[in-house]
Design a protein around this motif. Sequence first.
Motif, PDB file in Angstrom:
ATOM      1  N   LEU A 115       0.863  -1.173   0.000  1.00 31.62           N
ATOM      2  CA  LEU A 115       0.000   0.000   0.000  1.00 31.62           C
ATOM      3  C   LEU A 115       0.901   1.225   0.000  1.00 31.62           C
ATOM      4  N   ASP A 116       0.738   2.081  -1.012  1.00 33.86           N
ATOM      5  CA  ASP A 116       1.531   3.313  -1.102  1.00 33.86           C
ATOM      6  C   ASP A 116       3.034   3.063  -0.990  1.00 33.86           C
ATOM      7  N   GLU A 117       3.542   2.091  -1.748  1.00 29.75           N
ATOM      8  CA  GLU A 117       4.975   1.786  -1.800  1.00 29.75           C
ATOM      9  C   GLU A 117       5.523   1.150  -0.521  1.00 29.75           C
ATOM     10  N   ILE A 118       4.641   0.757   0.415  1.00 35.05           N
ATOM     11  CA  ILE A 118       5.048   0.080   1.647  1.00 35.05           C
ATOM     12  C   ILE A 118       4.600  -1.377   1.558  1.00 35.05           C
ATOM     13  N   LEU A 119       5.553  -2.291   1.750  1.00 39.48           N
ATOM     14  CA  LEU A 119       5.260  -3.717   1.722  1.00 39.48           C
ATOM     15  C   LEU A 119       5.053  -4.217   3.150  1.00 39.48           C
ATOM     16  N   ASP A 120       3.969  -4.950   3.375  1.00 37.34           N
ATOM     17  CA  ASP A 120       3.666  -5.517   4.679  1.00 37.34           C
ATOM     18  C   ASP A 120       4.010  -6.999   4.692  1.00 37.34           C
ATOM     19  N   TYR A 121       4.647  -7.416   5.791  1.00 40.57           N
ATOM     20  CA  TYR A 121       5.036  -8.806   5.997  1.00 40.57           C
ATOM     21  C   TYR A 121       4.527  -9.271   7.356  1.00 40.57           C
ATOM     22  N   GLU A 122       4.412 -10.604   7.508  1.00 33.99           N
ATOM     23  CA  GLU A 122       4.058 -11.152   8.816  1.00 33.99           C
ATOM     24  C   GLU A 122       4.657 -12.539   8.979  1.00 33.99           C
ATOM     25  N   LEU A 123       4.830 -12.907  10.236  1.00 32.97           N
ATOM     26  CA  LEU A 123       5.314 -14.235  10.603  1.00 32.97           C
ATOM     27  C   LEU A 123       4.468 -14.721  11.769  1.00 32.97           C
ATOM     28  N   GLU A 124       3.819 -15.864  11.593  1.00 30.85           N
ATOM     29  CA  GLU A 124       3.008 -16.420  12.660  1.00 30.85           C
ATOM     30  C   GLU A 124       3.773 -17.488  13.416  1.00 30.85           C
ATOM     31  N   LYS A 125       3.528 -17.533  14.719  1.00 33.02           N
ATOM     32  CA  LYS A 125       4.160 -18.565  15.550  1.00 33.02           C
ATOM     33  C   LYS A 125       3.659 -19.931  15.125  1.00 33.02           C
ATOM     34  N   THR A 126       4.592 -20.858  14.971  1.00 34.58           N
ATOM     35  CA  THR A 126       4.261 -22.245  14.639  1.00 34.58           C
ATOM     36  C   THR A 126       5.081 -23.158  15.549  1.00 34.58           C
ATOM     37  N   LEU A 127       4.922 -24.422  15.398  1.00 34.59           N
ATOM     38  CA  LEU A 127       5.737 -25.377  16.155  1.00 34.59           C
ATOM     39  C   LEU A 127       7.197 -25.317  15.715  1.00 34.59           C
ATOM     40  N   ASP A 128       7.440 -24.857  14.489  1.00 35.08           N
ATOM     41  CA  ASP A 128       8.808 -24.785  13.939  1.00 35.08           C
ATOM     42  C   ASP A 128       9.608 -23.621  14.487  1.00 35.08           C
ATOM     43  N   ASN A 129       8.932 -22.575  14.950  1.00 31.17           N
ATOM     44  CA  ASN A 129       9.697 -21.430  15.454  1.00 31.17           C
ATOM     45  C   ASN A 129       9.308 -21.200  16.893  1.00 31.17           C
TER      46      ASN A 129
END
Length: 173
Positions: A159-173
């Motif tokens: 949105l407006d040249e800003i990239l959004d990222y996310e990381l969800e907690k899993t059993l692997d992390n």
Amino acid sequence: MNITINCNRIMIRPLTTEELMNFLRYRNKKWILYDILVNELIYDEVMAQAIKIKIQKMRSVSPVKHPWLTYWLMIEKTNKEAVGMIGFKHFPVNGIVEVGFGMAKLFEGQGYMTEALNGLVQWAFSHKDCAKIIANTQKWNIASQRVLEKNRFKYIKMLDEILDYELEKTLDN
């Protein structure tokens, strides 16, 4: 705060309000924090403003919550030199926290930020109240995008040249 996260080549540790005030006091100078060389290149005027905000927030909450609000100093183990800073913008709200980071140009491209983010993610997910970490970066900032992707953050939207990222907690992390 007596927390230190040891990564492969660096360690990261949260800064106290007094240590953050030293960043403002010694701006534009090399200085020593305990036995760590702090290079003036690891922060700029934008970060100085962010430090002021962090100090205000930290003064208004219990010290137990400070690691969620402060910058964590990234220290190269061999030379004991500060190479960058990383931190959360707030403590978890509804299980979500936002991370941000900055690196001295002199140390870019060496994988330090990837190590630091990995360590901080593990620390955050070790707390039951943190289930998701979000981050955003400019469209042109390919290096930050790579750091996030190497740490398994998923691209969500732009949105407006800003990239959004996310990381969800899993059993692997």
